[in-house]
Design a protein around this motif. Structure first.
Motif, PDB file in Angstrom:
ATOM      1  N   ILE A 289       0.828  -1.213   0.000  1.00  0.00           N
ATOM      2  CA  ILE A 289       0.000   0.000   0.000  1.00  0.00           C
ATOM      3  C   ILE A 289       0.862   1.263   0.000  1.00  0.00           C
ATOM      4  O   ILE A 289       0.389   2.351   0.341  1.00  0.00           O
ATOM      5  N   PHE A 290       2.137   1.136  -0.393  1.00  0.00           N
ATOM      6  CA  PHE A 290       3.050   2.280  -0.468  1.00  0.00           C
ATOM      7  C   PHE A 290       2.434   3.344  -1.378  1.00  0.00           C
ATOM      8  O   PHE A 290       2.259   3.123  -2.571  1.00  0.00           O
ATOM      9  N   PRO A 291       2.099   4.537  -0.842  1.00  0.00           N
ATOM     10  CA  PRO A 291       1.428   5.553  -1.660  1.00  0.00           C
ATOM     11  C   PRO A 291       2.430   6.390  -2.443  1.00  0.00           C
ATOM     12  O   PRO A 291       3.307   7.034  -1.869  1.00  0.00           O
ATOM     13  N   LEU A 292       2.288   6.432  -3.755  1.00  0.00           N
ATOM     14  CA  LEU A 292       3.272   7.090  -4.622  1.00  0.00           C
ATOM     15  C   LEU A 292       2.683   8.222  -5.445  1.00  0.00           C
ATOM     16  O   LEU A 292       3.290   8.682  -6.404  1.00  0.00           O
ATOM     17  N   THR A 293       1.482   8.669  -5.080  1.00  0.00           N
ATOM     18  CA  THR A 293       0.896   9.884  -5.649  1.00  0.00           C
ATOM     19  C   THR A 293       0.499  10.757  -4.463  1.00  0.00           C
ATOM     20  O   THR A 293       0.824  10.465  -3.320  1.00  0.00           O
ATOM     21  N   THR A 294      -0.236  11.836  -4.729  1.00  0.00           N
ATOM     22  CA  THR A 294      -0.691  12.669  -3.610  1.00  0.00           C
ATOM     23  C   THR A 294      -1.726  11.945  -2.758  1.00  0.00           C
ATOM     24  O   THR A 294      -1.949  12.319  -1.605  1.00  0.00           O
ATOM     25  N   LYS A 295      -2.337  10.912  -3.305  1.00  0.00           N
ATOM     26  CA  LYS A 295      -3.318  10.159  -2.542  1.00  0.00           C
ATOM     27  C   LYS A 295      -2.623   9.371  -1.439  1.00  0.00           C
ATOM     28  O   LYS A 295      -1.640   8.672  -1.679  1.00  0.00           O
ATOM     29  N   GLY A 296      -3.120   9.482  -0.231  1.00  0.00           N
ATOM     30  CA  GLY A 296      -2.510   8.793   0.897  1.00  0.00           C
ATOM     31  C   GLY A 296      -2.735   7.288   0.866  1.00  0.00           C
ATOM     32  O   GLY A 296      -3.509   6.764   0.054  1.00  0.00           O
ATOM     33  N   ALA A 297      -2.063   6.601   1.752  1.00  0.00           N
ATOM     34  CA  ALA A 297      -2.191   5.140   1.833  1.00  0.00           C
ATOM     35  C   ALA A 297      -3.574   4.740   2.323  1.00  0.00           C
ATOM     36  O   ALA A 297      -4.174   5.426   3.161  1.00  0.00           O
ATOM     37  N   ASP A 298      -4.077   3.638   1.805  1.00  0.00           N
ATOM     38  CA  ASP A 298      -5.344   3.066   2.249  1.00  0.00           C
ATOM     39  C   ASP A 298      -5.027   1.901   3.188  1.00  0.00           C
ATOM     40  O   ASP A 298      -4.612   0.831   2.756  1.00  0.00           O
ATOM     41  N   PHE A 299      -5.200   2.135   4.483  1.00  0.00           N
ATOM     42  CA  PHE A 299      -4.827   1.136   5.486  1.00  0.00           C
ATOM     43  C   PHE A 299      -5.932   0.104   5.726  1.00  0.00           C
ATOM     44  O   PHE A 299      -5.724  -0.855   6.464  1.00  0.00           O
ATOM     45  N   ARG A 300      -7.097   0.298   5.104  1.00  0.00           N
ATOM     46  CA  ARG A 300      -8.203  -0.629   5.316  1.00  0.00           C
ATOM     47  C   ARG A 300      -7.847  -2.004   4.759  1.00  0.00           C
ATOM     48  O   ARG A 300      -7.354  -2.130   3.653  1.00  0.00           O
ATOM     49  N   GLY A 301      -8.105  -3.011   5.534  1.00  0.00           N
ATOM     50  CA  GLY A 301      -7.872  -4.365   5.064  1.00  0.00           C
ATOM     51  C   GLY A 301      -6.423  -4.817   5.112  1.00  0.00           C
ATOM     52  O   GLY A 301      -6.115  -5.937   4.680  1.00  0.00           O
ATOM     53  N   LEU A 302      -5.526  -3.963   5.647  1.00  0.00           N
ATOM     54  CA  LEU A 302      -4.125  -4.349   5.737  1.00  0.00           C
ATOM     55  C   LEU A 302      -3.957  -5.439   6.793  1.00  0.00           C
ATOM     56  O   LEU A 302      -4.320  -5.253   7.953  1.00  0.00           O
ATOM     57  N   ASN A 303      -3.428  -6.567   6.388  1.00  0.00           N
ATOM     58  CA  ASN A 303      -3.229  -7.686   7.306  1.00  0.00           C
ATOM     59  C   ASN A 303      -1.942  -7.480   8.091  1.00  0.00           C
ATOM     60  O   ASN A 303      -0.846  -7.513   7.539  1.00  0.00           O
ATOM     61  N   LEU A 304      -2.071  -7.270   9.398  1.00  0.00           N
ATOM     62  CA  LEU A 304      -0.906  -6.978  10.225  1.00  0.00           C
ATOM     63  C   LEU A 304      -0.548  -8.130  11.162  1.00  0.00           C
ATOM     64  O   LEU A 304       0.152  -7.927  12.156  1.00  0.00           O
ATOM     65  N   GLU A 305      -1.026  -9.325  10.861  1.00  0.00           N
ATOM     66  CA  GLU A 305      -0.570 -10.498  11.606  1.00  0.00           C
ATOM     67  C   GLU A 305       0.890 -10.748  11.237  1.00  0.00           C
ATOM     68  O   GLU A 305       1.216 -11.035  10.087  1.00  0.00           O
ATOM     69  N   MET A 306       1.774 -10.649  12.215  1.00  0.00           N
ATOM     70  CA  MET A 306       3.199 -10.590  11.927  1.00  0.00           C
ATOM     71  C   MET A 306       3.947 -11.910  12.109  1.00  0.00           C
ATOM     72  O   MET A 306       5.050 -12.064  11.592  1.00  0.00           O
ATOM     73  N   GLU A 307       3.414 -12.862  12.846  1.00  0.00           N
ATOM     74  CA  GLU A 307       4.233 -14.007  13.242  1.00  0.00           C
ATOM     75  C   GLU A 307       4.751 -14.790  12.047  1.00  0.00           C
ATOM     76  O   GLU A 307       5.940 -15.125  11.973  1.00  0.00           O
ATOM     77  N   ASP A 308       3.883 -15.091  11.097  1.00  0.00           N
ATOM     78  CA  ASP A 308       4.327 -15.834   9.921  1.00  0.00           C
ATOM     79  C   ASP A 308       5.340 -15.034   9.113  1.00  0.00           C
ATOM     80  O   ASP A 308       6.332 -15.588   8.608  1.00  0.00           O
ATOM     81  N   CYS A 309       5.082 -13.737   8.992  1.00  0.00           N
ATOM     82  CA  CYS A 309       5.994 -12.872   8.233  1.00  0.00           C
ATOM     83  C   CYS A 309       7.349 -12.780   8.935  1.00  0.00           C
ATOM     84  O   CYS A 309       8.402 -12.787   8.281  1.00  0.00           O
ATOM     85  N   LEU A 310       7.330 -12.697  10.256  1.00  0.00           N
ATOM     86  CA  LEU A 310       8.586 -12.654  11.018  1.00  0.00           C
ATOM     87  C   LEU A 310       9.404 -13.915  10.800  1.00  0.00           C
ATOM     88  O   LEU A 310      10.628 -13.853  10.602  1.00  0.00           O
ATOM     89  N   GLU A 311       8.752 -15.052  10.829  1.00  0.00           N
ATOM     90  CA  GLU A 311       9.476 -16.306  10.620  1.00  0.00           C
ATOM     91  C   GLU A 311      10.040 -16.374   9.206  1.00  0.00           C
ATOM     92  O   GLU A 311      11.152 -16.870   8.984  1.00  0.00           O
ATOM     93  N   TRP A 312       9.277 -15.857   8.224  1.00  0.00           N
ATOM     94  CA  TRP A 312       9.756 -15.819   6.845  1.00  0.00           C
ATOM     95  C   TRP A 312      11.003 -14.941   6.747  1.00  0.00           C
ATOM     96  O   TRP A 312      11.992 -15.316   6.093  1.00  0.00           O
ATOM     97  N   VAL A 313      10.971 -13.767   7.396  1.00  0.00           N
ATOM     98  CA  VAL A 313      12.126 -12.862   7.394  1.00  0.00           C
ATOM     99  C   VAL A 313      13.328 -13.542   8.045  1.00  0.00           C
ATOM    100  O   VAL A 313      14.455 -13.463   7.544  1.00  0.00           O
ATOM    101  N   ARG A 314      13.115 -14.213   9.164  1.00  0.00           N
ATOM    102  CA  ARG A 314      14.224 -14.884   9.849  1.00  0.00           C
ATOM    103  C   ARG A 314      14.876 -15.919   8.930  1.00  0.00           C
ATOM    104  O   ARG A 314      16.107 -16.053   8.900  1.00  0.00           O
ATOM    105  N   SER A 315      14.058 -16.647   8.194  1.00  0.00           N
ATOM    106  CA  SER A 315      14.621 -17.660   7.304  1.00  0.00           C
ATOM    107  C   SER A 315      15.443 -17.006   6.190  1.00  0.00           C
ATOM    108  O   SER A 315      16.493 -17.528   5.795  1.00  0.00           O
TER     109      SER A 315
END
Length: 415
Positions: A289-315
């Motif tokens: 959702i990186f906003p690259l115009t004057t329109k701001g980011a749309d945070f709705r629906g952003l999945n912020l469950e981090m545990e799986d992503c953290l383990e992926w980063v660690r690997s």
């Protein structure tokens, strides 16, 4: 671990490093790390000066180019954030952070790294409510308006930092958190800087975004610059809660309080700058959702469950290692034997460090995506006022005599 903290660098690396070396010898001590709180001015060549928002008489090469070219090497690992007087075109190449020169690391628009077991976070730029909720619509070459808005803090970057759960030891911001003066001797401050009185009394001095981060992150230390003066405060977060030691410092000028040494408990060295797992996971979650115009980011629906992503980063880091990718020069360095260099540089150059970082996280490269013309800049050029502006952006950089350029006095450094 002994960490040197410096206020506004203004490109004067030679004098800051020389002062620290003198301090080490005179006090028989060892500095492990230098932190800079903005206005670093990583100007590689005269072309970069066109992206530096300062009055023409202050557009000078100073000394960063020596470290970029390899003529000099930073004697201490150095970490910095951006302020409101930067070579914004170069820092945009390293939006996610990276080496601007060997041993000199930019935290990015927002970022977190580890140095040994010390966790250091930071937010670049200064707060301006008119642009806070917009996307990153500015692209080099900048016009009269975008050269100023490009360094304004964006909600997108702040929201990423607000997702941090693990403790932060040190946090850096260029401008001060809003109402930080409530926790220190503000009356003594206005005796020295009388033009701050109205903003302090009206609770307007400082950054709303930084204040939100201070309340959320509760770091042990918070360092700032921008207002060209020293100011200390102690913030207690709730009754019996943790303490944040706040310190703002001046710019590198003789007789000014621009440098402080702090000693922090840490594991035994040697130390090196490393990626932070949680920050990489947050970066990966937010990048779609990186906003690259004057329109701001749309945070709705952003999945912020981090545990799986953290383990992926660690690997991924187990495969690659935690050290940031190596420095690569992406533009010619200033050559003092040639005057008025105006070499053509590739527009929106992709920095190999950024490309490698995004490949590590399996993310697309978006920094050279141009916003639609209709979205580019709906704002008229910002008027430049003398003195202090209503949003505290234009701190006078000529608040000392032009010829006051001698080596800073080490006697004024506190430890």
């Amino acid at each position: 671990m002994k960490i040197a903290v410096e206020g506004c660098m203004h490109g004067d690396l030679d004098n800051v490093y020389r002062t620290l070396q003198h301090l080490e010898k005179s006090q028989n001590t060892k500095i492990d790390l230098l932190l800079c709180c903005g206005d670093f001015q990583a100007v590689r060549n005269e072309q970069d000066l066109k992206s530096l928002n300062v009055p023409p008489k202050y557009r000078s090469m100073n000394s960063f180019w020596k470290y970029y070219s390899g003529a000099e090497v930073a004697p201490y690992p150095t970490i910095f954030i951006g302020g409101n007087h930067e070579a914004s075109n170069y820092l945009w190449e390293l939006y996610y952070g990276g080496w601007v020169a060997p041993n000199i690391y930019f935290l990015g628009a927002a970022g977190v790294v580890r140095f040994g077991n010390v966790r250091i976070g930071g937010l670049s730029g200064i707060y301006n409510g008119r642009h806070y909720k917009l996307g990153r619509f500015e692209r080099p070459p900048y016009d009269q308006s975008t050269i100023r808005s490009v360094y304004h803090v964006r909600e997108y970057d702040v929201r990423k930092l607000m997702e941090l759960k693990e403790p932060i030891d040190i946090f850096l911001s260029h401008d001060w958190p809003l109402r930080i003066t409530d926790y220190g001797d503000w009356e003594e401050l206005v005796r020295r800087k009388h033009y701050f009185r109205q903003e302090i009394e009206e609770k307007r001095l400082g950054s709303k975004a930084a204040a939100e981060l201070l309340e959320k992150l509760k770091p042990n230390y918070w360092f700032s610059a921008h207002l060209h003066c020293k100011f200390a405060a102690l913030v207690q977060h709730g009754e019996g809660g943790p303490l944040t030691k706040f310190l703002a410092l001046d710019k590198c000028i003789a007789g000014r309080d621009f440098l402080q040494i702090v000693e922090i408990e840490s594991d035994a060295g040697p130390y090196e700058i490393q990626y932070d797992e949680e920050w990489l996971a947050i970066t990966r979650k937010f990048n779609p959702i990186f906003p690259l115009t004057t329109k701001g980011a749309d945070f709705r629906g952003l999945n912020l469950e981090m545990e799986d992503c953290l383990e992926w980063v660690r690997s991924r880091l187990r495969e690659k290692g935690c050290k940031p990718f190596e420095f690569v020069r992406t533009a010619p360095s200033y050559d003092p034997s040639r005057s008025n260099f105006d070499g053509a540089l590739t527009a929106n150059l992709r920095n190999p460090q950024t490309e490698s970082f995004l490949q590590l996280l399996e993310l697309p490269y978006l920094l050279d995506k141009n916003p639609d013309a209709k979205d580019f800049s709906p704002y008229p050029p910002l008027s430049v006022k003398s003195g202090i502006s209503d949003d505290n952006e234009d701190i006078p950089i000529d608040d000392v005599d032009d010829d006051d350029v001698e080596l800073p006095k080490v006697d004024n450094v506190e430890s």
